[in-house]
Design a protein around this motif. Structure first.
Motif, PDB file in Angstrom:
ATOM      1  N   LEU A 147       0.841  -1.208   0.000  1.00 25.78           N
ATOM      2  CA  LEU A 147       0.000   0.000   0.000  1.00 25.78           C
ATOM      3  C   LEU A 147       0.871   1.252   0.000  1.00 25.78           C
ATOM      4  CD1 LEU A 147      -2.701  -1.080   2.609  1.00 25.78           C
ATOM      5  CD2 LEU A 147      -2.995  -0.881   0.140  1.00 25.78           C
ATOM      6  N   TRP A 148       1.925   1.230   0.784  1.00 29.26           N
ATOM      7  CA  TRP A 148       2.829   2.370   0.917  1.00 29.26           C
ATOM      8  C   TRP A 148       3.463   2.726  -0.429  1.00 29.26           C
ATOM      9  CZ3 TRP A 148       8.243   1.494   3.412  1.00 29.26           C
ATOM     10  CH2 TRP A 148       8.969   2.686   3.403  1.00 29.26           C
ATOM     11  N   GLY A 149       3.643   1.720  -1.294  1.00 31.54           N
ATOM     12  CA  GLY A 149       4.238   1.963  -2.601  1.00 31.54           C
ATOM     13  C   GLY A 149       3.433   2.909  -3.477  1.00 31.54           C
ATOM     14  N   TRP A 150       2.164   3.134  -3.138  1.00 35.74           N
ATOM     15  CA  TRP A 150       1.320   4.040  -3.919  1.00 35.74           C
ATOM     16  C   TRP A 150       1.295   5.450  -3.330  1.00 35.74           C
ATOM     17  CZ3 TRP A 150      -0.072   2.226  -8.530  1.00 35.74           C
ATOM     18  CH2 TRP A 150      -0.080   0.845  -8.701  1.00 35.74           C
ATOM     19  N   LEU A 151       2.121   5.697  -2.327  1.00 35.86           N
ATOM     20  CA  LEU A 151       2.233   7.042  -1.746  1.00 35.86           C
ATOM     21  C   LEU A 151       2.692   8.020  -2.830  1.00 35.86           C
ATOM     22  CD1 LEU A 151       2.343   8.632   1.062  1.00 35.86           C
ATOM     23  CD2 LEU A 151       4.790   8.195   0.994  1.00 35.86           C
ATOM     24  N   PRO A 152       2.033   9.195  -2.957  1.00 39.70           N
ATOM     25  CA  PRO A 152       2.462  10.174  -3.965  1.00 39.70           C
ATOM     26  C   PRO A 152       3.936  10.531  -3.799  1.00 39.70           C
ATOM     27  CG  PRO A 152       0.357  10.822  -3.017  1.00 39.70           C
ATOM     28  CD  PRO A 152       0.857   9.652  -2.200  1.00 39.70           C
ATOM     29  N   CYS A 153       4.713  10.379  -4.877  1.00 44.06           N
ATOM     30  CA  CYS A 153       6.155  10.570  -4.792  1.00 44.06           C
ATOM     31  C   CYS A 153       6.710  11.014  -6.140  1.00 44.06           C
ATOM     32  CB  CYS A 153       6.821   9.265  -4.346  1.00 44.06           C
ATOM     33  SG  CYS A 153       8.626   9.313  -4.383  1.00 44.06           S
TER      34      CYS A 153
END
Length: 230
Positions: A147-153
């Motif tokens: 889920l964390w991999g989809w954090l805006p970055c």
């Protein structure tokens, strides 16, 4: 084709991109890793368990990067990108790096407008991630990382521009996987030494050094693109 614009094999270039972006990860994501570490009950923070949880977080994160890379590359197959369009994607990736560096060092906050694009999706994902905290089991850590991999970055957006340019789902996934592996050393170090590094991460000098490292990498990419195309 090489979507990176650098004189390196694509997967190696993606790995180096992630490695250099580790400075960004420490500046912007170090706080997240620290929070994940401190959320584990003190009685369960022995090295073997923490190492397993941190590896699982990051395995989940890299898996989501690879999924995004495959999806974006699949989108690229729907278009016939000209050489000019591919070069513009490479320039976009380099400029995103510079914007990200300015943000890390608190020199300019323009990146927030770009990352706002992904925040709409993140609003739906974040509450699910919160329900997985505190993380004490390996599968739980993997799920949270995915889920964390989809954090805006902005760093991830830069790499996705490369995946779009390559227009091959398998290669797009591998490119993002290599990038994710490049970010791994910085994030593992931050997670394992969260308490010791928390003050260092927030220090203006640390952020400035991280920003200058990223800018140097971006300028290298732009210089290489210029040498090849003009």
């Amino acid at each position: 084709m090489n979507p990176t614009g650098l004189d390196l094999p694509p997967l190696l270039a993606a790995f180096v991109f992630g490695l250099m972006g580790g400075a960004h990860c420490i500046g912007m994501c170090g706080g997240i890793m620290s929070a994940l570490t401190f959320a584990v009950p003190p009685s369960m923070r022995h090295p073997a368990r923490m190492g397993g949880l941190l590896l699982s977080y990051n395995a989940g994160r890299i898996t989501s990067y690879m999924s995004a890379g495959a999806l974006v590359a699949l989108l690229g197959t729907l278009f016939s990108l000209s050489a000019t369009a591919r070069m513009l994607l490479q320039v976009f990736a380099a400029l995103m790096l510079i914007l990200m560096a300015l943000y890390i060092a608190n020199w300019w906050k323009g990146l927030l407008k770009v990352e706002a694009v992904g925040r709409r999706l993140w609003r739906f994902i974040e509450p699910v991630g919160r329900r997985l905290m505190p993380v004490v089991y390996i599968p739980q850590a993997f799920a949270l990382g995915a889920l964390w991999g989809w954090l805006p970055c902005g760093l991830v957006y830069s790499m996705l521009a490369w995946s779009l340019a390559i227009a091959d789902p398998l290669q797009g996934a591998l490119l993002m996987g290599a990038f994710g592996l490049g970010t791994l050393p910085a994030l593992l170090a931050t997670g394992l030494a969260a308490r010791q590094l928390s003050h260092l991460i927030r220090h203006p000098a640390t952020r400035s050094v991280a920003a200058l490292t990223i800018i140097a990498f971006a300028l290298w990419q732009l210089w290489t693109l210029t040498a090849h195309n003009f």
